[in-house]
Design a protein around this motif. Structure first.
Motif, short mmCIF file in Angstrom:
data_model
loop_
_atom_site.label_atom_id
_atom_site.label_comp_id
_atom_site.label_asym_id
_atom_site.label_seq_id
_atom_site.Cartn_x
_atom_site.Cartn_y
_atom_site.Cartn_z
N GLU A 747 -7.04 30.14 -10.60
CA GLU A 747 -7.03 31.28 -9.30
C GLU A 747 -5.96 32.32 -9.73
N THR A 768 -16.23 29.41 -16.31
CA THR A 768 -16.13 28.59 -14.95
C THR A 768 -16.21 27.11 -14.99
N MET A 773 -14.27 23.83 -8.86
CA MET A 773 -14.01 24.92 -7.77
C MET A 773 -13.13 24.53 -6.75
N ASP A 774 -11.69 25.25 -6.51
CA ASP A 774 -10.82 25.14 -5.68
C ASP A 774 -10.27 23.90 -5.67
N GLN A 775 -10.19 23.28 -7.19
CA GLN A 775 -9.31 22.17 -7.23
C GLN A 775 -8.55 22.33 -8.35
N HIS A 789 -8.04 26.08 -9.45
CA HIS A 789 -8.99 26.96 -9.55
C HIS A 789 -9.46 27.94 -8.62
N ASP A 791 -11.95 29.52 -6.01
CA ASP A 791 -13.08 29.16 -5.19
C ASP A 791 -14.32 29.96 -5.28
N TRP A 792 -15.45 29.37 -4.70
CA TRP A 792 -16.68 30.45 -5.29
C TRP A 792 -16.70 31.83 -4.47
N ASP A 793 -16.05 32.05 -3.82
CA ASP A 793 -15.89 33.27 -2.86
C ASP A 793 -15.01 34.18 -3.86
#
Length: 907
Positions: A747, A768, A773-775, A789, A791-793
């Motif tokens: 991130e 990636t 993602m987002d963890q 990490h 997120d997909w957005d």
């Protein structure tokens, strides 16, 4: 990216008390990471600052047992008759018996010895009174206490800044295995106005003997000045108080004076505390102070607790999965992370892929997580460790160990590819009138060569009446632009599409000799009378064909020939030749084989490969005819030349050869113009200005300088796909091309690197880890700071702005730990995830840990990728013959701007 160390590593060192007095005994602390359980030796010596005249204290040299993972261990050092002054100190870590030296840390001016002002100085009792370690492994004091005792304390860093997080260290002697609670509070010096940090109050497991345990303490908005600090040791859940240690003027808080400038979304650079689960360096204990008498100051229980744990089932075969159950108490609704590992007889295994975040209400909750037993894990009886953490794995709220709780048996289940479930992308409903395809998908997306795919078609008929249509379908190898499509005309079905939206089905049978790998799938509605396409829909990387037969012998090439013996290369396209094979199988079973081809200019020695089109097929008994294509690069010599060709069949282990047929001067290639040998530096980044420095990181200030240099000196960013198109299609590269790559999709790349690059019109590849993602990066929780990490957005926004959303596997795996079919699942699964979430496949791949066995390299080349990067310190030239082993230049925070320029301009 560093591989896991194979021997213990001395990560940091500390000492206390400091300053001390001649005749005192001080405590030296060693933070050690170990790959296994073993006994190590702790050496130490010191010298008057700058003299190099080191002297040791052999009487207190210690042998200490350490466990797998991170250990904080101590030994004593008697200062004897050393005179007052400043001293350099060395901490040495050795194998048992002081054999191999694992590490040495030297700290200049690390200790100040004062002249004693009390009488009698020689008999002065040291503030920290640890008893010397017994040989070989026992840390039990000479006079064994019958109750739990808080023997020594320390804190660090000191001085600190408001808002920073400290590490408080407790040296605890315990007669039994038990949970204890670590409380703490502090007050402006001399005021007695103590305030605690209940969020970081901690329950932690201690073992019989001496333990060094830690907890965090967030300073919050405390103002600058000196502070008194209290360390409290309690029975589990803050019951009976075992001990309290008070240090006056123990901590100095400084005022933060610098706020670096940066992007508008850059957080203020006020120093922050550690976020890593690795124990931070403890810079020493505060000056000696008289202990305040013990007081009863039991904190109100306010921290999360791990109450009980269990394992189900108690026995599992290798390759299986167990469920770990956690009963936790939470004082409020919150989200926690569930960590775990298993260990026995020196073996320790983790499963970061199943580390899980859970949200629970206030009170007691029962939650669980899975733990995967790898096929190569050792059999036997294991202890299971359960850990309850905050969501960043930086604060541990509780831990429990269930001894002999799990048995791993030798039974190994039949391996499977383990292809992830496909999530179809939404397709907007077409405007009427007409007949169109809606969202469709096959019922099975992993299939063997010669197998059958069951297809579903959602047909939308807005014409007002029934329409006769034919259900067509085709497969094309991923990454080949539709070339080599396979159809199944025998199972094309003509249906009468009723008005409205209706679902129809048909089957698709693959040829027995279809090559293994990833395929794009196309559904079509055809006009039955003329075959014209009415509506079509293609999904990239949707089907994986597994060619899994083994080879036992008895194969040979009986004939081999080119479909055409000459070709003139064209710009803007992939230039292909086709090789036809006849293979004789004299056994009564199907054999796996890889069709390979190589070419070289006649009279030279350099063979050219085409890994992406090496075809893995199954060959039945008797004679089998098969073919494959070969893509010719544009860096071959200009003009018309003859080339030698090798036709080869390879073993399905992806590296051995079975039979070959070499034909000299068999091919004529006319190349109108050879592409120039243009160099492309490929840079490797991980973190940019993370909240906690460490590991693979580059500070924001250095990164801005580097991007400014690229922008103002006419460097142009490209990706591996641009290099691929240059090499194979002759598509021009810009002047001064450079490829910027970012591993692990953290991130902080979105927060810091992206804004800097955006305003300078620079882009790069985000490699990636699709299932994280987002963890956080819990796969290397032992050795690296933990970071969130994207997120997909976030990734989608960067992709829309020109960045390449590329692959780093699903779970950041060690490829050498996996079988070939598991490697394929990780590679193709990550590609499938990217298609599902972003609507387009990736073209570039980065090997986790820089590992690339031949089987993984084949899986990458056959999952739609055109380039793959490894670790290296080289300038990457575009005539490099293997696009799946492109070396990179690692960039770290130690690279000054001149060093950075030297790296990217080196010949």
């Amino acid at each position: 990216v560093s591989p896991t160390p194979t021997q213990p590593v001395l990560q940091s060192a500390a000492l206390g008390p400091n300053p001390a007095f001649g005749g005192d005994t001080i405590v030296l602390t060693y933070t050690v990471w170990s790959p296994n359980s073993q006994v190590v030796s702790l050496g130490a010596d010191m010298a008057p600052a700058g003299t190099g005249a080191y002297q040791n204290d052999a009487a207190n040299d210690a042998q200490v047992a350490i466990n797998p993972g991170l250990n904080t261990i101590t030994r004593l050092f008697n200062l004897g008759s050393r005179v007052s002054g400043s001293y350099d100190v060395r901490w040495g870590l050795f194998s048992q018996g002081f054999g191999t030296q694992y590490g040495l840390i030297t700290q200049s001016n690390a200790l100040t010895i004062l002249q004693a002002t009390v009488t009698p100085a020689p008999t002065r009792t040291p503030t920290i009174t640890l008893t010397p370690t017994l040989t070989p492994t026992s840390n039990v004091p000479t006079s064994t206490p019958s109750v739990t005792v808080l023997q020594a304390v320390a804190l660090g860093p000191n001085p600190a800044f408001g808002g920073q997080t400290l590490v408080l260290t407790y040296t605890v002697w315990s007669p039994t295995n038990q949970l204890v609670s670590l409380g703490a509070d502090m007050a402006p010096a001399g005021t007695g106005a103590y305030q605690n940090d209940p969020v970081n109050d901690l329950d932690i497991q201690v073992h019989p003997g001496l333990n060094n345990v830690t907890r965090l303490f967030n300073l919050g908005a405390r103002s600058a000045g000196n502070y008194d600090v209290r360390w409290g040791l309690f029975q589990a859940h803050f019951g009976f108080q075992y001990g309290l240690e008070v240090r006056s003027n123990a901590l100095t808080i400084l005022a933060a004076t610098v706020t670096p400038t940066g992007p508008t979304n850059t957080p203020t650079a006020t120093p922050t505390g550690p976020t890593s689960t690795s124990t931070p360096t403890i810079t020493g204990t505060p000056p000696t102070a008289t202990n305040t008498p013990l007081v009863s100051n039991t904190p109100t229980p306010s921290a999360p607790m791990l109450s009980s744990v269990s394992v189900s089932p108690a026995s599992v075969p290798r390759g299986g999965t167990v469920t770990l159950n956690f009963t936790i108490f939470s004082p409020s609704a919150a989200t926690y992370a569930l960590g775990a590992d298993i260990s026995n007889n020196g073996n320790q295994y983790t499963d970061p892929g199943n580390d899980r975040l859970v949200s629970v209400p206030a009170g007691v909750s029962n939650v669980s997580r899975n733990f995967y037993i790898r096929p190569d894990d050792s059999t036997g009886v294991y202890n299971v460790s359960f850990g309850l953490w905050n969501t960043a794995f930086s604060i541990q709220y509780g831990s429990q160990v269930k001894t002999n709780a799990l048995t791993i048996t030798a039974a190994t289940p039949t391996p499977s590819v383990g292809i992830p479930t496909y999530t179809p992308t939404n397709v907007p409903t077409p405007n009427p009138p007409g007949v169109t395809l809606g969202v469709t998908q096959p019922s099975n997306i992993s299939v063997n060569a010669g197998g059958t795919i069951n297809l579903s078609y959602k047909v939308i008929n807005n014409t007002g009446g029934a329409v006769s249509v034919k259900l067509g379908a085709s497969l094309a190898p991923s990454g080949q632009g539709g070339f080599g499509a396979i159809t199944d005309a025998a199972h094309e079905t003509v249906i009468s599409a009723a008005v409205g939206t209706n679902t129809y089905t048909r089957s698709f049978v693959l040829p027995a000799t279809v090559g293994g790998g990833s395929y794009d799938f196309t559904w079509s509605l055809l006009n039955p009378s003329n075959g014209n396409v009415i509506s079509t829909r293609t999904v990239a990387n949707l089907v994986w064909v597994a060619a899994s037969a083994s080879y036992t012998g008895g194969l040979e090439i009986t004939t081999a020939a080119l479909a055409s013996n000459s070709i003139t290369l064209q710009n803007g396209v992939l230039n292909r030749i086709t090789g036809n094979f006849t293979i004789q199988n004299d056994l009564n079973s199907t054999q796996g084989v890889i069709l390979r081809m190589r070419v070289r200019q006649t009279g030279t020695t350099q063979w050219i490969n085409d890994l992406s089109n090496d075809t893995f097929i199954n060959v039945g008994p008797g004679a089998t005819s098969a073919s494959r294509t070969f893509v010719i690069p544009r860096y071959i010599a200009a003009g018309s030349h003859t080339y030698d060709v090798i036709f080869e069949i390879g073993d399905p282990d992806f590296n051995g050869a079975i039979d070959n047929n070499q034909q000299n001067s068999a091919l004529t290639i006319s190349n109108p113009a050879k592409i120039s040998n243009q160099a492309v530096p490929i840079l490797m980044y991980h973190n940019v200005n993370p909240t906690a420095p460490g590991g693979n990181w580059v500070s924001y200030v250095n990164f801005v300088q580097q991007m400014d240099y690229l922008s103002t000196n006419s460097w142009h960013t490209v990706t591996g796909e641009d290099i691929y198109n240059y090499i194979y299609k002759g598509t021009a590269l810009p002047s001064r091309p450079i490829w910027l790559t970012f591993d692990d999709s953290y991130e902080n790349i979105y927060d810091y690197a992206y804004p800097v690059m955006h305003v300078r019109n620079l882009t790069g590849s985000i490699f990636t880890v699709t299932q994280y993602m987002d963890q956080i990066n819990s796969w290397d929780i032992c050795c690296e700071p933990q970071h969130m990490h994207m997120d997909w957005d976030m990734l989608s926004q960067m992709a829309a702005d020109g960045f390449a959303a590329d692959s780093h596997t699903q779970h950041h795996v060690h490829f050498f730990d996996l079988q070939a079919n598991q490697q394929q699942a990780e590679v193709w699964g990550s590609q499938n995830d990217l298609v599902s979430f972003l609507g387009a496949p990736a073209k570039n791949f980065s090997y986790p840990y820089g590992q690339y066995p031949d089987s993984a390299e084949w899986a990458i080349a056959h999952s739609g990728f055109h380039a793959a990067v490894i670790i290296g310190q080289e300038m990457q030239h575009t005539d490099f013959i293997n696009m799946f082993e492109l070396t990179r230049i690692g960039i770290s925070d130690s690279d000054t701007l001149p060093g950075f320029i030297a790296k990217i301009t080196a010949p």
